[in-house]
Write an enzyme that holds these catalytic residues in place. Structure first.
Site, mmCIF file in Angstrom:
data_model
loop_
_atom_site.group_PDB
_atom_site.id
_atom_site.type_symbol
_atom_site.label_atom_id
_atom_site.label_comp_id
_atom_site.label_asym_id
_atom_site.label_seq_id
_atom_site.Cartn_x
_atom_site.Cartn_y
_atom_site.Cartn_z
ATOM 1 C CE LYS A 1 5.934 -0.828 -11.848
ATOM 2 N NZ LYS A 1 5.980 -1.629 -13.129
ATOM 3 C CB CYS B 1 -0.685 0.012 1.509
ATOM 4 S SG CYS B 1 -1.974 -1.595 1.476
HETATM 5 C C1 F6R Z 1 4.058 -7.507 -15.189
HETATM 6 C C2 F6R Z 1 4.649 -7.034 -14.037
HETATM 7 C C3 F6R Z 1 4.897 -7.994 -12.739
HETATM 8 C C4 F6R Z 1 6.225 -8.000 -12.285
HETATM 9 C C5 F6R Z 1 6.316 -8.844 -11.102
HETATM 10 C C6 F6R Z 1 7.862 -8.775 -10.371
HETATM 11 O O1 F6R Z 1 3.920 -6.423 -16.104
HETATM 12 O O2 F6R Z 1 4.904 -5.777 -13.759
HETATM 13 O O3 F6R Z 1 4.729 -9.548 -13.336
HETATM 14 O O4 F6R Z 1 7.103 -8.024 -13.084
HETATM 15 O O5 F6R Z 1 5.402 -8.623 -10.099
HETATM 16 O O6 F6R Z 1 8.024 -7.441 -10.000
HETATM 17 P P1 F6R Z 1 9.373 -6.790 -9.651
HETATM 18 O O7 F6R Z 1 9.996 -6.618 -10.968
HETATM 19 O O8 F6R Z 1 9.161 -5.452 -9.045
HETATM 20 O O9 F6R Z 1 10.180 -8.069 -8.716
#
Ligand code: F6R
Length: 565
Positions: free
Chosen positions: A560, A2
């Site tokens: 994200k 969050c």
């Molecule tokens: C897809 C996406 C997610 C991230 C995943 C890993 O577009 O953004 O699949 O790639 O949650 O996130 P990170 O790279 O931040 O570990």
């Protein structure tokens, strides 16, 4: 996962609303704000930050806010932060997961809880300490010692001009400017008035009073604050882009120049290790899969790759002879962090490929290569994926002329844009789509499918092209979209695509050269076909979402950074 923020300033609620807009990428199921005057006033909404900011009656100099990605308790107003104690003396906002909330709650029989969340327990624990005559700072310290799990929280007290911020395994930054002090989960959400910032370490507490910021450990022993000058480059959506996602796709020909060749050179030393294991999730995992194949092809190095959430069940050995390459845009993905911590315990070295240099993964790493592509706000990974692929190629020893790559990526975007906009309108009416490729192209196909499904909500399957005839071909019907990705050596993928065409599929070929049976050809760069294909896939997913009137920056149910296991 969050976003939390809070300010001590004139018009503090306005600062909180603006900051929440910048934090919305961290979760957007609901949002809320609390201010402290002679009483605590709270406003909550399920309708977004703009709605929260409308006719905001809460005035004052002290405010905290929250934007939520639901973990414990469904999306509802009663589960929306901020939470108060029974007597409404304190309000809190929390990011993270309290793992022992149920056992704590059982011991607090005389308290009335109003939500199904783990977070509410924090407000009650602090409220109880205030009731015993403690200051807000003392109360927060005492409460924090009882909590287990990951938590960054902010607390305010009725009638007091102060905010207390507590950090343990969730990011929290304190900032100071002229007549303004405050907190944020993310550096980019601070307003321009904040001039310097300090990142809280685990088990630290920051006290923000009028013109005063102090740092303590959980025993309230004073700590030295390490201030950093606030970077002035802040992310704002420019005039010409409707969404962050498209802005970030268009940024790719530029951001590739930010790759740090020194970091790559230094990291290569770690690759001499006996065993290399790549660890990642989602799009970062797809980049890792491509990377593992590049390393095998060019360095003749056997590299294992595993989904961070699956590694406990897979036959991968991790010991002191292992180098883990942890790939994560955010550096906060809980699945990745969990395995990294465990691997460190076994003596493994950690090399991370990371975008956020202030993340937890950065702190855990022996060495990091930074994506340097600027903050990615769109929830779907775009420029970060491209940078990860580029870094893997460079690590594998491929010589890349960045100027030519940049030109080729620009050509890809400009050359295919109007065609992709047209196909996207057709794609938007489809229920399913299939992406195929072979070898590293299988992972480009998987990435294309992931992008389409998460941005446009169309069910998409990515698979090795050879697998099509072992089952999925049964799903192909007249006009099923089949996207085949490859280069000039992808004859077997084209054969498999043709087999699908014979059964009615409409073939979108993403390749440097057209095949006679392609219904639609999206031309890619002959020199950099894979990165060029990724850009085409991103554009296709983006414009399909737009055609379906979906906000591609904020796909439903996602956030994200995935900071939960
Ligand atoms: C897809 C996406 C997610 C991230 C995943 C890993 O577009 O953004 O699949 O790639 O949650 O996130 P990170 O790279 O931040 O570990």
């Amino acid at each position: 996962m969050c976003g939390i923020t809070g300010y001590l300033a004139k018009n503090a609620p306005q600062f909180v609303i603006s900051a929440l807009k910048m934090l919305e990428y961290r979760g957007y199921d609901s949002a809320g704000i609390a201010t402290s005057n002679s009483k605590i006033t709270i406003k909550k909404t399920l309708d977004g930050i703009d709605e929260l900011g409308k006719n905001l009656k809460t005035k004052g100099n002290v405010a905290i806010g929250h934007t939520r990605w639901a973990t414990h308790g469904k999306v509802s107003l009663k589960n929306t932060h901020p939470f108060t104690d029974c007597k409404k003396r304190v309000a809190i906002v929390h990011n993270g997961i309290i793992t022992n909330w149920e056992s704590l709650k059982k011991k607090m029989k005389n308290h009335k809880f109003s939500s199904e969340t783990d977070s509410e327990i924090i407000a009650h624990l602090i409220g109880e300490q205030i009731e015993h005559g403690n200051t807000l700072l003392d109360a927060c310290a005492k409460a924090s010692k009882k909590l287990k799990g990951s938590f960054a929280f902010l607390a305010i007290e009725k009638g007091k001009k102060e905010i207390v911020g507590v950090c343990n395994e969730s990011p929290l930054i304190v900032g100071e400017g002229d007549k303004i002090e405050g907190f944020s989960s993310d550096i980019n959400a601070f307003p321009i008035q904040i001039e310097k910032i300090a990142r809280l370490k685990d088990k630290e507490i920051a006290y923000v009073g009028r013109d005063k910021i102090e740092l303590f450990d959980f025993n309230l022993k004073k700590q030295k604050i390490k201030w950093e000058e606030m970077e002035k480059k802040r992310i704002r959506l420019g005039e010409i882009f409707e969404h962050h996602t498209i802005k970030e796709i268009f940024e790719q020909p530029k951001v590739i120049f930010n790759v740090n060749m020194n970091e790559i050179k230094n990291a290569k030393k770690l690759l001499k290790s006996k065993r290399i294991v790549i660890l990642a999730c989602g799009s970062s995992k797809h980049a890792g899969e491509i990377g593992a194949r590049e390393m095998f092809e060019k360095l003749k190095k056997e590299v294992k790759i595993e989904d961070a959430s699956e590694i406990d069940y897979s036959p991968v050995r991790i010991d002191k002879n292992t180098v883990i390459i942890a790939v994560s845009q955010s550096g906060e993905t809980a699945d990745v962090l969990r395995v990294v911590k465990k691997a460190k315990g076994k003596g493994a070295k950690i090399l991370s490929i990371i975008n956020n240099p202030y993340s937890t993964l950065e702190k855990l790493s022996d060495y990091s290569i930074h994506l340097n592509c600027g903050q990615e706000i769109g929830v779907g990974a775009t420029k970060s994926f491209l940078m990860q692929v580029l870094i893997f190629k460079l690590l594998s020893g491929e010589r890349i002329d960045l100027k030519i790559l940049s030109r080729e990526l620009s050509k890809t975007i400009k050359g295919n844009l109007s065609r992709i906009k047209r196909i996207s309108k057709w794609m938007a009416k489809k229920r399913d789509a299939y992406f195929i490729g072979k070898g590293k192209w299988k992972w480009a196909a998987m990435e294309g499918a992931l992008k389409l499904k998460e941005l446009s909500y169309i069910h998409a399957e990515g698979l090795g092209s050879g697998e099509l005839k072992h089952g999925p071909l049964a799903l192909i019907e007249k006009n099923s979209p089949l996207i085949a990705v490859g280069d000039n050596d992808s004859a077997s993928t084209w054969n498999n695509a043709y087999e699908a065409k014979t059964r009615g599929a409409k073939i979108i070929g993403i390749a440097p050269r057209a095949q006679s049976f392609f219904d639609i050809w999206l031309k890619t760069s002959a020199r950099f076909p894979l990165m060029s294909a990724a850009v085409n896939e991103q554009l296709l997913a983006y414009y399909t979402a737009v055609a379906n009137k979906i906000n591609p920056d904020r796909p439903k149910n996602l956030a994200k950074s995935v900071t939960v296991l």
